[in-house]
Motif scaffolding. Structure first.
Motif, PDB file in Angstrom:
ATOM      1  N   TYR A  40       0.842  -1.192   0.000  1.00 20.63           N
ATOM      2  CA  TYR A  40       0.000   0.000   0.000  1.00 20.63           C
ATOM      3  C   TYR A  40       0.877   1.242   0.000  1.00 20.63           C
ATOM      4  N   PHE A  41       0.476   2.244  -0.734  1.00 16.95           N
ATOM      5  CA  PHE A  41       1.160   3.530  -0.742  1.00 16.95           C
ATOM      6  C   PHE A  41       0.116   4.627  -0.796  1.00 16.95           C
ATOM      7  N   THR A  42       0.311   5.659  -0.016  1.00 16.12           N
ATOM      8  CA  THR A  42      -0.530   6.838  -0.095  1.00 16.12           C
ATOM      9  C   THR A  42       0.340   8.053   0.188  1.00 16.12           C
ATOM     10  N   GLY A  43      -0.058   9.186  -0.291  1.00 14.34           N
ATOM     11  CA  GLY A  43       0.707  10.401  -0.059  1.00 14.34           C
ATOM     12  C   GLY A  43      -0.150  11.624  -0.279  1.00 14.34           C
ATOM     13  N   GLY A  44       0.301  12.729   0.241  1.00 14.78           N
ATOM     14  CA  GLY A  44      -0.452  13.956   0.044  1.00 14.78           C
ATOM     15  C   GLY A  44       0.153  15.113   0.808  1.00 14.78           C
ATOM     16  N   THR A  45      -0.490  16.221   0.708  1.00 18.74           N
ATOM     17  CA  THR A  45      -0.045  17.457   1.327  1.00 18.74           C
ATOM     18  C   THR A  45      -0.288  17.425   2.830  1.00 18.74           C
ATOM     19  N   TYR A  46       0.627  17.990   3.576  1.00 20.55           N
ATOM     20  CA  TYR A  46       0.463  18.128   5.022  1.00 20.55           C
ATOM     21  C   TYR A  46      -0.821  18.889   5.282  1.00 20.55           C
ATOM     22  N   SER A  47      -1.680  18.366   6.157  1.00 21.12           N
ATOM     23  CA  SER A  47      -2.978  19.002   6.337  1.00 21.12           C
ATOM     24  C   SER A  47      -3.399  19.178   7.791  1.00 21.12           C
ATOM     25  N   SER A  48      -2.521  18.918   8.737  1.00 19.06           N
ATOM     26  CA  SER A  48      -2.882  19.084  10.137  1.00 19.06           C
ATOM     27  C   SER A  48      -2.846  20.563  10.510  1.00 19.06           C
ATOM     28  N   ASN A  49      -3.808  20.988  11.287  1.00 15.54           N
ATOM     29  CA  ASN A  49      -3.822  22.393  11.696  1.00 15.54           C
ATOM     30  C   ASN A  49      -3.051  22.609  13.009  1.00 15.54           C
ATOM     31  N   GLU A  50      -2.342  21.575  13.476  1.00 13.50           N
ATOM     32  CA  GLU A  50      -1.544  21.710  14.687  1.00 13.50           C
ATOM     33  C   GLU A  50      -0.260  22.506  14.436  1.00 13.50           C
TER      34      GLU A  50
END
Length: 58
Positions: A40-50
């Motif tokens: 499995y592979f997934t990826g994306g833009t950093y999206s945490s509001n911390e």
């Protein structure tokens, strides 16, 4: 055999184009076909509001 989840964080240079980043992720999608055992592979833009990403964007 137990499954292991591995996380990789990427920090691109500011001048790296969105097209180049998309191309990199397109190639990374192939990793499951190239390396036995990776299921499995997934990826994306950093999206945490911390705000704890320390400059990592992906």
């Amino acid at each position: 055999m137990p499954l292991i989840q591995h996380i990789v964080l990427l920090k691109f240079q500011p001048q790296t184009s969105a097209e180049k980043i998309a191309d990199i992720f397109r190639h990374l999608q192939e990793i499951t076909k190239l390396i036995p055992g990776i299921t499995y592979f997934t990826g994306g833009t950093y999206s945490s509001n911390e705000g704890l990403n320390q400059g990592y964007t992906r």
